[in-house]
Write an enzyme that holds these catalytic residues in place. Structure first.
Site, PDB file in Angstrom:
ATOM      1  NE  ARG A 144     -13.024   9.229   6.448  1.00 18.72           N
ATOM      2  CZ  ARG A 144     -12.951   8.206   7.320  1.00 18.72           C
ATOM      3  NH1 ARG A 144     -13.874   7.802   7.952  1.00 18.72           N
ATOM      4  NH2 ARG A 144     -11.625   7.681   7.201  1.00 18.72           N
TER       5      ARG A 144
ATOM      6  CG  ASP B 274      -9.191  13.954  -0.433  1.00 18.73           C
ATOM      7  OD1 ASP B 274      -9.493  14.679   0.325  1.00 18.73           O
ATOM      8  OD2 ASP B 274      -8.037  12.902  -0.630  1.00 18.73           O
TER       9      ASP B 274
ATOM     10  NE  ARG C 229      -7.021  11.237  -6.255  1.00 22.98           N
ATOM     11  CZ  ARG C 229      -6.657  12.158  -5.169  1.00 22.98           C
ATOM     12  NH1 ARG C 229      -7.366  12.068  -3.933  1.00 22.98           N
ATOM     13  NH2 ARG C 229      -5.847  13.081  -5.527  1.00 22.98           N
TER      14      ARG C 229
END
Length: 264
Positions: free
Chosen positions: A50, A52, A198
Site C-alpha cells: 500500500r 502512501d 522513509r
C-alpha cells in the site's frame, strides 16, 4: 476463472495512495474503474504493497480474478487507453489461482531520490526530496552499512504501524550518485514496516549533513525507539521499484514476507 497479475507504473503526486480512501482519489479506485469499463464487471484488487500518498511506483503488482477471458495484450493496451496519463500497465500475466501478490512476495526494492544541488529544481519537485545542504556520500555509505541484515527495526516504524512485530531483513542499502547533484538510496529487503524506508533515509541524511557520526545509525537501530531516529523523509521522493517472486509462497519465518505488510 482466470487470475491476472498486472505490473503498474504510476506517478503518485495526485493521489491519496494505492488504497481507496474517503478523502481523495486513489490508484486502486482509478484502476478499478478502468477494469470495470474493460471487463463489464467489478473486480476485487489485491496489491503487493500500500504505497502512501505521493509515493510513486515502477513495479507495483496487482492481482484480480475475472470471469472474462481476454488476450493479455488487452490488459495493457486496452487499460492504458482507459487509465489517466499518470497510471500505466507495463506488463500483464496470468498466474495460478492461489497467487497472492503480498504473501507470495520474496522481497521488494525501493528507490528514494534526493536532489542535493544548491538551488531548487522545478523538474524534481514532485519526484525528489530537495536537500540543499551538501551531503557526505562516503559517510552515508558507512551509515547505511549498519542497516544490513536481520534486525528489529522498531526505531524506523511509524507510530501507527499495525505489523505484528518489527523484525525485518534488509538485504541491500546502496547510495548512488554524487553530492551536490542527485542521490539515490536503493533499499531492498524481505518486507518493510510502515514508513520504514522513509525513516531510514531521514536518519541517513542526518549523517550525510554531518550532524551525526555514521555509528549513530547502529545506536538508533539498537535502541528500538522511533524517537531516537531522524525525521521521516517526504513521500514524494520514494519509488516502489520491484517486487520479487519465486515459484510459490515463501516459508513463514520471523521477519519474512509472510508477516510483512508494507505501507510505504
Amino acid at each position: 476463472m482466470p487470475r491476472l497479475k498486472l505490473t503498474l507504473e504510476y506517478d503518485g503526486t495526485r493521489y491519496v495512495g494505492w488504497q481507496v480512501q474517503p478523502n481523495g482519489i486513489s490508484i486502486q479506485a482509478r484502476l478499478g474503474q478502468a477494469l470495470e469499463q474493460l471487463l463489464g464487471e467489478r473486480v476485487a484488487l489485491e496489491a503487493a504493497g500500500r504505497t502512501d500518498a505521493g509515493v510513486h511506483a515502477t513495479g507495483q503488482v496487482v492481482c484480480f480474478d475475472t470471469e472474462r477471458v481476454l488476450p493479455l495484450k488487452a490488459y495493457w493496451m486496452g487499460l492504458n487507453g482507459l487509465l489517466p496519463e499518470d497510471i500505466a500497465v507495463v506488463r500483464a500475466e496470468e498466474v495460478p489461482a492461489g497467487f497472492d501478490p503480498r504473501r507470495w512476495s520474496r522481497g521488494k526494492r525501493y528507490r528514494y531520490r534526493v536532489s542535493n544541488r544548491p538551488s531548487r529544481s522545478p523538474l524534481r519537485r514532485f519526484t525528489h526530496w530537495e536537500v540543499f545542504a551538501p551531503l557526505d556520500v562516503e559517510a552515508l555509505r558507512r551509515g547505511a552499512a549498519h542497516l544490513l541484515g536481520r534486525h528489529d527495526f522498531s526505531s524506523f516504524r511509524a507510530s501507527n504501524c499495525q505489523a505484528a512485530h518489527a523484525l525485518r531483513e534488509v538485504r541491500r542499502v546502496e547510495v548512488q550518485g554524487t553530492s551536490g547533484d542527485e542521490l539515490s538510496f536503493v533499499i531492498e529487503g524481505t518486507a518493510f514496516l510502515k514508513h520504514m524506508v522513509r525513516n531510514l533515509v531521514g536518519t541517513l541524511v542526518e549523517v550525510g549533513k554531518g550532524r551525526r557520526p555514521d555509528t549513530w545509525v547502529a545506536e538508533v537501530l539498537a535502541a528500538r525507539d522511533r524517537k531516537r531516529a531522524g525525521p521521516t523523509a517526504p513521500a514524494h521522493g520514494l519509488v516502489m521499484e520491484e517486487v520479487f517472486y519465486g515459484d510459490g509462497p515463501p516459508p513463514r519465518t520471523p521477519g519474512g514476507t509472510a508477516d510483512g505488510d508494507d505501507e510505504e
